[in-house]
Design a protein around this motif. Structure first.
Motif, PDB file in Angstrom:
ATOM      1  N   GLU A 152     -51.416 106.119  49.257  1.00 14.57           N
ATOM      2  CA  GLU A 152     -50.478 107.215  49.451  1.00 14.57           C
ATOM      3  C   GLU A 152     -49.045 106.690  49.577  1.00 14.57           C
ATOM      4  O   GLU A 152     -48.089 107.364  49.189  1.00 14.57           O
ATOM      5  CB  GLU A 152     -50.866 108.028  50.706  1.00 14.57           C
ATOM      6  CG  GLU A 152     -52.182 108.794  50.558  1.00 14.57           C
ATOM      7  CD  GLU A 152     -53.419 107.886  50.647  1.00 14.57           C
ATOM      8  OE1 GLU A 152     -53.296 106.732  51.136  1.00 14.57           O
ATOM      9  OE2 GLU A 152     -54.508 108.316  50.208  1.00 14.57           O
ATOM     10  N   ASN A 170     -38.926 108.537  43.733  1.00 13.94           N
ATOM     11  CA  ASN A 170     -38.163 108.096  42.570  1.00 13.94           C
ATOM     12  C   ASN A 170     -38.038 109.166  41.501  1.00 13.94           C
ATOM     13  O   ASN A 170     -36.968 109.384  40.939  1.00 13.94           O
ATOM     14  CB  ASN A 170     -38.881 106.895  41.937  1.00 13.94           C
ATOM     15  CG  ASN A 170     -38.155 105.612  42.235  1.00 13.94           C
ATOM     16  OD1 ASN A 170     -36.969 105.636  42.529  1.00 13.94           O
ATOM     17  ND2 ASN A 170     -38.859 104.521  42.170  1.00 13.94           N
ATOM     18  N   ILE A 171     -39.158 109.799  41.193  1.00 10.13           N
ATOM     19  CA  ILE A 171     -39.144 110.826  40.138  1.00 10.13           C
ATOM     20  C   ILE A 171     -38.164 111.927  40.488  1.00 10.13           C
ATOM     21  O   ILE A 171     -37.316 112.316  39.681  1.00 10.13           O
ATOM     22  CB  ILE A 171     -40.555 111.422  39.936  1.00 10.13           C
ATOM     23  CG1 ILE A 171     -41.445 110.435  39.202  1.00 10.13           C
ATOM     24  CG2 ILE A 171     -40.478 112.741  39.170  1.00 10.13           C
ATOM     25  CD1 ILE A 171     -42.857 110.934  38.973  1.00 10.13           C
ATOM     26  N   ASP A 172     -38.252 112.445  41.705  1.00 10.88           N
ATOM     27  CA  ASP A 172     -37.391 113.584  42.038  1.00 10.88           C
ATOM     28  C   ASP A 172     -35.922 113.170  42.112  1.00 10.88           C
ATOM     29  O   ASP A 172     -35.039 113.887  41.641  1.00 10.88           O
ATOM     30  CB  ASP A 172     -37.829 114.239  43.352  1.00 10.88           C
ATOM     31  CG  ASP A 172     -37.121 115.574  43.548  1.00 10.88           C
ATOM     32  OD1 ASP A 172     -37.158 116.400  42.612  1.00 10.88           O
ATOM     33  OD2 ASP A 172     -36.500 115.773  44.604  1.00 10.88           O
ATOM     34  N   LYS A 226     -34.476 110.712  40.470  1.00 14.15           N
ATOM     35  CA  LYS A 226     -33.958 110.423  39.126  1.00 14.15           C
ATOM     36  C   LYS A 226     -33.794 111.691  38.302  1.00 14.15           C
ATOM     37  O   LYS A 226     -32.815 111.827  37.562  1.00 14.15           O
ATOM     38  CB  LYS A 226     -34.878 109.426  38.426  1.00 14.15           C
ATOM     39  CG  LYS A 226     -34.770 108.037  39.046  1.00 14.15           C
ATOM     40  CD  LYS A 226     -35.497 106.993  38.220  1.00 14.15           C
ATOM     41  CE  LYS A 226     -35.170 105.595  38.754  1.00 14.15           C
ATOM     42  NZ  LYS A 226     -36.007 104.564  38.118  1.00 14.15           N
ATOM     43  N   MET A 265     -43.241 106.498  44.412  1.00 16.90           N
ATOM     44  CA  MET A 265     -43.015 106.895  43.021  1.00 16.90           C
ATOM     45  C   MET A 265     -42.578 108.351  42.913  1.00 16.90           C
ATOM     46  O   MET A 265     -41.745 108.700  42.068  1.00 16.90           O
ATOM     47  CB  MET A 265     -44.289 106.637  42.216  1.00 16.90           C
ATOM     48  CG  MET A 265     -44.658 105.149  42.234  1.00 16.90           C
ATOM     49  SD  MET A 265     -45.971 104.736  41.073  1.00 16.90           S
ATOM     50  CE  MET A 265     -44.987 104.650  39.580  1.00 16.90           C
ATOM     51  N   ILE A 272     -44.887 117.930  43.410  1.00 13.78           N
ATOM     52  CA  ILE A 272     -45.445 116.818  42.629  1.00 13.78           C
ATOM     53  C   ILE A 272     -46.659 116.244  43.347  1.00 13.78           C
ATOM     54  O   ILE A 272     -47.690 115.953  42.735  1.00 13.78           O
ATOM     55  CB  ILE A 272     -44.395 115.704  42.424  1.00 13.78           C
ATOM     56  CG1 ILE A 272     -43.108 116.269  41.820  1.00 13.78           C
ATOM     57  CG2 ILE A 272     -44.951 114.611  41.519  1.00 13.78           C
ATOM     58  CD1 ILE A 272     -42.002 115.232  41.660  1.00 13.78           C
ATOM     59  N   GLU A 302     -47.823 104.011  48.027  1.00 11.04           N
ATOM     60  CA  GLU A 302     -47.362 103.690  46.677  1.00 11.04           C
ATOM     61  C   GLU A 302     -46.953 104.961  45.936  1.00 11.04           C
ATOM     62  O   GLU A 302     -45.918 105.002  45.270  1.00 11.04           O
ATOM     63  CB  GLU A 302     -48.499 102.968  45.924  1.00 11.04           C
ATOM     64  CG  GLU A 302     -48.136 102.513  44.538  1.00 11.04           C
ATOM     65  CD  GLU A 302     -47.134 101.359  44.501  1.00 11.04           C
ATOM     66  OE1 GLU A 302     -47.015 100.645  45.514  1.00 11.04           O
ATOM     67  OE2 GLU A 302     -46.454 101.208  43.474  1.00 11.04           O
ATOM     68  N   MET A 303     -47.773 105.996  46.083  1.00 11.12           N
ATOM     69  CA  MET A 303     -47.461 107.260  45.400  1.00 11.12           C
ATOM     70  C   MET A 303     -46.199 107.918  45.978  1.00 11.12           C
ATOM     71  O   MET A 303     -45.392 108.476  45.248  1.00 11.12           O
ATOM     72  CB  MET A 303     -48.641 108.229  45.508  1.00 11.12           C
ATOM     73  CG  MET A 303     -49.754 107.917  44.546  1.00 11.12           C
ATOM     74  SD  MET A 303     -49.210 107.982  42.780  1.00 11.12           S
ATOM     75  CE  MET A 303     -49.373 106.230  42.349  1.00 11.12           C
TER      76      MET A 303
END
Lengths: 319, 319, 319, 319, 319, 319
Positions: free
Chosen positions: B266, B275-277, B279, B272, B170, B268-269
């Motif tokens: 970086e 979180n994506i992975d 979730k 996120m 990602i 902040e990203m």
């Protein structure tokens, strides 16, 4: 020098020396430049406007300059303001020095160091004692000079050490009441809890946050210092972990900056003692100018509360 | 071996091997002892009650023993339960081994290490690259074996490395979209962000929190590791501070365990992408047994939500 | 035209054209009228005070007028301000046009439409594809012109379409990583999620909320549009419900404006992709003027955080 | 039939008919199957355990069967439980019918419809009147049968219409007190606010949420219905928008399910009237069995509060 | 007197009388003193600046003085401001009196007292009736004069009694709808709930909080009054406790100032009736100047919401 | 009597006396009745199940009966449980009395009263002293017997007085450190802050909340008592108000039960001292059975935290 700036009221006329803390240029609505000066003495500070200033004025009245001033205390939007009648920079002839204008702890750094050293001397656990002594020694100079914060509480020269000394006294009396408390851990926690501020803050004068302070914060800085100290002293064992936990959890909760909540008795107590001393300092500071039967200014860091001085209490002393 | 335990339904009859994950003794309301067994295969686990067990049974059916079992899937309070008809411990004759019963990442540790190494190789900033390589190397074995958590997401052997590899992908595609992102910082952040879990968690099997994990947490552990690594490699400079900040802030907020909020892009990203992975992993896991047109079990770590599989989607595969 | 207003610093002298975005009359403390002008070019805007203005000035210097100006960048209360030395309205002779002063997406509307059309073309589910195509077609002109918000992020001409195009790219790469995602649903969700803004917002210039926007909001507006579209196209089936749910839940939580939380995988991902693109846009915008080693202005919509540009990163380009 | 199940107490012996609401199979710790029955009459319900049931019993005692039972009221973990002494399914000979065992509103559907129609008739604004009449007519049958919720308040046959009729009466008296309220908007808001529940809920018996209910919710369903109705009736104008806003905002806040907060007077009042009637219904229901001087069971939907009946109030009536 | 100040708009020219509510001295940026006057009539108030005022002006234009003024309504930072062309203090010759400039309830105190007395007369429970009558009598004068708050709602002379009378009407109609409500308790709760404000607030003009108000608040003051009243009247029994609980819980929650949540029906209703009347008052006040199709100013005490007046509603009346 | 129940572990066999605290009848899944007994000695309590009990057993083994028991400590769902081998009620022959089985403060009521009296004697402000003495005298017996709570902390006979004595010691040492604290106010606040519990709680054994406790709470009860005391003693003046404020605000915040936040120094300190003593009591109680290197049970009232005893601390004493 007459009574300090902190104790002056609307209508008072002054003729005395002040240190310029900050000077900022602005342009008035009539298009002319002016300077906003923050003037201080050892009791506090006040804002003053120097209207219609010349380019020479801008050079003469800058930060860290001591000035001689005639003026009058007025009020603007609920805050005191100095109305300048005349102002001039000082020269060697005036025989004034910067140190006289800076607020600092009421005890000397040497006395505070002696007191702290005494608590370290009392510790029985050699690991805790050695790490504490090592870290105090390593940062001794900054530790004794640093404020405890940029604002809110103990925001003066040597404020950090003064905060530690007060907390140690509370720690001692609580330990007498509650024998289950480990005084070695508790004293070490008190002494080291905010020591990371010597790297988080820029120093005793016109204090701001360092880059490291903004990106890591004094808690993580200090946990790192502890790890390095233990490694250097070749100390292993659970004491190191306990000390790290004390530092890490002393803000009490995640939303207050502690990534872990206290899970040992001494950590919980450290958090509460820290609170007591910080809050007493803020309340005392807010109430010291207040007349009996009146309310103080709002204290931002205490939920914007305004505190009351009972009418049967003493009026403030002039200084 | 027939379809895995994760895919069985009420009424299914089974005759197969399982690993005992945990065995706990209880006393029934008729006063007789019984064992509560958590049985697992590589797809999941199920609870079983062994009623009226003898002292010999208690010895025979303990944690890490592989058993052969005949039974039937029933339901108790909304959860599946194995009704045991017969059960026996296995012997060498059964030719089964523990490794066959443990869930692990779908890619081999060697392949994941190769992939991660490739990202490190791509880094252009030597300081960032050296620290990252040093820490991966130092903890290589544990890093490749560790789960990413005790429950919720990636809670399987090599789950941590698998989580990192997904996040790196990602990170790469976001970096292509947003050229302002510093890929060195972002990749290093991804690779190191949870590495402290190798000391926070007890290991890949029957994972629990270590004392250090409970008192410091993987974030502070890792910030310490970073400091030590930089010191050992004699690397100074802002890169170290940035890496520390990435670790420190990757939970995003104080109440989620980060003592500082992200203040570089970086960071902040990283938060996120993490979180994506996490979730996606939780949702996929919850929905993989669900029929089209039905809802999954509630996912605790996602606000107790129950997720729906649209009726025009594919039914789950049997394994 | 020299470097844009967004990249100018205190002390810079300018002699160039600007568009007046807004003009507000005030009365100075000396009782004389003045105008507060917000001047803009295609890179940003700045405030200017026109002191002592005549009634003619008030007529001449109003919103949407292009002016020629000589001045100097100064600072007032921490914000840049233009000090006007001379100013005049332009005439046909100046050969300047409004469009040159307006910020818009870096890709042309035609290119964005082509890209979005390509994603629609890829869809395999005919119901999802027809509804999406129908709604894009119905609102095509407004969709390609609309900003994505009145402030905060993508607040420029064609900002909405640009936001969608960026999100589609993230959606594609996540779909490659996570094969369980239904790309038809996810792409349709991305394309339609904010399309209600063409009715919620007043248009591309000087954007405000419509009455419908204030009383219903773009989420409910769009759910209505979806229902009507399905009805018009005589499409029934769960796809319509899924698309409605995607729109309805894309703010993630009740307190963020979504009456339902996401309960399908694609809805959860849509919310996160939306967040990523909005936040990257805000951070990039805040940091593009910042020198390495410095902090940006605070970003209101990101918890008032101020972001740091590492000192080893590139300085901003002049435009 | 003697006093209803809702009014029975520990130790009461019963010999009467009940309807089986749900029947769930379980396995006791002695390995034998049993049935957990929820039995109801028109006043309430009670749990009963049928221990050691045979396969025939499982078939005989299922949902919607009326049984004849001899038993005794006992208590288990603070809740009443029926101890079954004997139980048999009924036959035609028993001359009992399901309708006698179901709780419903105290007014007949016809009377409620007449009352609601009267309010519609009073409306002066033709647009508001036509839309309201159209929607009530379209869903008339379901509207008059539907409960207002699956639990908490008005969870009985015709509960929705009963809730609406009570709210209309409050609306009328508030309108008399506050002449600034637009009664057309307020009455229409009351009548339509929960009408979406006819699609959100599965129906009057054993009520659950539909898929549409779970993914959209009754608020968005109803806003869609309103839009379609206005379109079908070719009504344009602000009244439609106001009615949509009334529906959309009637939960009062984002975290309570309303994507927009009320911004017209009637919307704010609608929210408060809804609250009053729902809360009075819950408190009355909880207190109707309570003796003076005692506390009710906790009401989940009212912050788990337990309500007190003053000792100078009347004791509950037997039914 | 022409239309009231509340109904005037930018550009209106006025020549009339106003009462000076407050006068505050300031110093302009040109160093000259000025006065900030809050001027009021019986409809509302407006700010005015008296630039370059003399020491005589400071004496002449002080609080509670009625002035005659020629001026024009202008706007400053989004708020209306009176531009003074000429101003003079009034004399006996002008024949104006302070009472004409003060806002008060639309019903006379005598009429309100009669209405409240009527409700007390209706009470059947002698204990509740005697306590209520006693307390109303004891504080009658202040009760009939007091505002209900310093700002937000019913902040005018006799506002408290007016608030009570409105709430009594709602209480009566709810009691007709819900026969389970004890009207004695509910009426007594309504009449007494805010009576503590006669000691919490300083009085009807220029209302502020008393010391007792700040340290105890009207809730605790009133609970004390109730206890003393019961003791004086030698009333014992649960009614006293219920009345105390009604007062104590009428703010509904701890964070809204109630140390206990409502646990009797009448307490819950009292809280909701209080809310309805306060909110209707705030919304009516905000909307009374608003044209159809426009939004009101934000209402601080209602989550900063701005309310809309539908375009098919009536425009405001001039007064 | 061997070591107390609080210090026993799984597998320990006991043969001793216990007091039955509560006895509750249940029905087992085999349909037979059983008793759930809570047995206690002066160190703590434990649950026991008496399976298959006869009607005689139900009469014999009821609350407040002392029994002789042979049994073994087992575990059920993570909590210790007594497995009963034999049990019999005691007779006069056993020579045991209830008082021996009840936990109480480690200091005698007389000693505590003497200590508290000493602090009252020290007070210099006659008003504060007289009110404090009056209230302590009025409630002396209940004050010396009452627990400080029904659970959580100081939940034993004389717990309230013991809590007060500990807090007085902390108050004294803080007053020495911070001379700005008014010791009269602070001591009076400490002594009176929870005195309302003598009416809020039912008494020292099997403590529950009274009706008054549930509807008013100890804070409002005590404010009433203070008012009455001042009235009876004919004391007027700000001291009464200050004492009322100390009581009213000692929970610190609205959501913690205080309708007003502390606004005098002593009130803020009172809240913190209360916290310190309550938390130390809870932590000590939780850790007193814990071995070094282990974690305690979770403490509900401290955010469910589980506390750790460092491995270098002392193991618990047997009693």
């Amino acid at each position: 020098m007459g009574k300090g700036i902190r104790f002056q009221q609307v209508g008072d006329r002054v003729e005395t020396y002040y240190l310029i803390k900050t000077a900022t240029k602005g342009v008035a609505s009539n298009g002319k430049p002016f300077l906003t000066l923050i003037l201080c003495d050892h009791t506090g500070d006040i804002e003053a406007k120097l209207w219609g200033c010349s380019p020479d004025d801008e050079l003469a009245f800058c930060s860290q300059v001591i000035v001689h001033l005639q003026g009058e205390i007025s009020e603007y939007r609920g805050r005191l303001q100095m109305k300048i009648n005349s102002i001039r920079p000082t020269t060697a002839m005036d025989q004034v020095k910067v140190a006289d204008f800076i607020r600092s702890a009421p005890i000397s750094p040497d006395d505070m160091l002696e007191e702290i050293t005494h608590y370290i001397f009392e510790m029985e656990n050699a690991n805790i004692q050695r790490i504490t002594r090592h870290l105090v020694k390593k940062h001794q100079k900054a530790f004794l000079e640093s404020p405890a914060a940029t604002k809110n509480h103990h925001e003066f020269v040597s404020g950090l050490a003064y905060h530690v000394v007060s907390m140690l006294k509370i720690a001692r009396s609580l330990s007498e009441l509650y024998p289950s408390l480990d005084t070695d851990l508790l004293y070490a926690g008190v002494i080291l809890h905010d020591l990371g501020k010597v790297r988080e803050l820029s120093g005793p004068i016109d204090t701001s946050y360092t880059l490291e302070g903004k990106l890591l914060g004094h808690i993580s800085i200090m946990v790192n210092e502890l790890t390095a100290a233990a490694s250097e002293l070749k100390i292993e064992g659970e004491e190191v972990l306990m000390l790290q936990h004390l530092i890490l959890s002393h803000h009490g909760k995640g939303e207050w900056g502690s990534p872990k909540v206290p899970v040992i008795r001494e950590a919980e107590m450290l958090h509460m003692i820290d609170n007591i001393d910080a809050k007493m300092n803020m309340m005392d500071r807010a109430l010291e100018r207040v007349q009996p039967g009146e309310f103080s200014e709002r204290i931002m860091a205490m939920d914007q509360r305004s505190f009351y001085k009972p009418s049967f209490h003493e009026p403030p002393l002039d200084v």
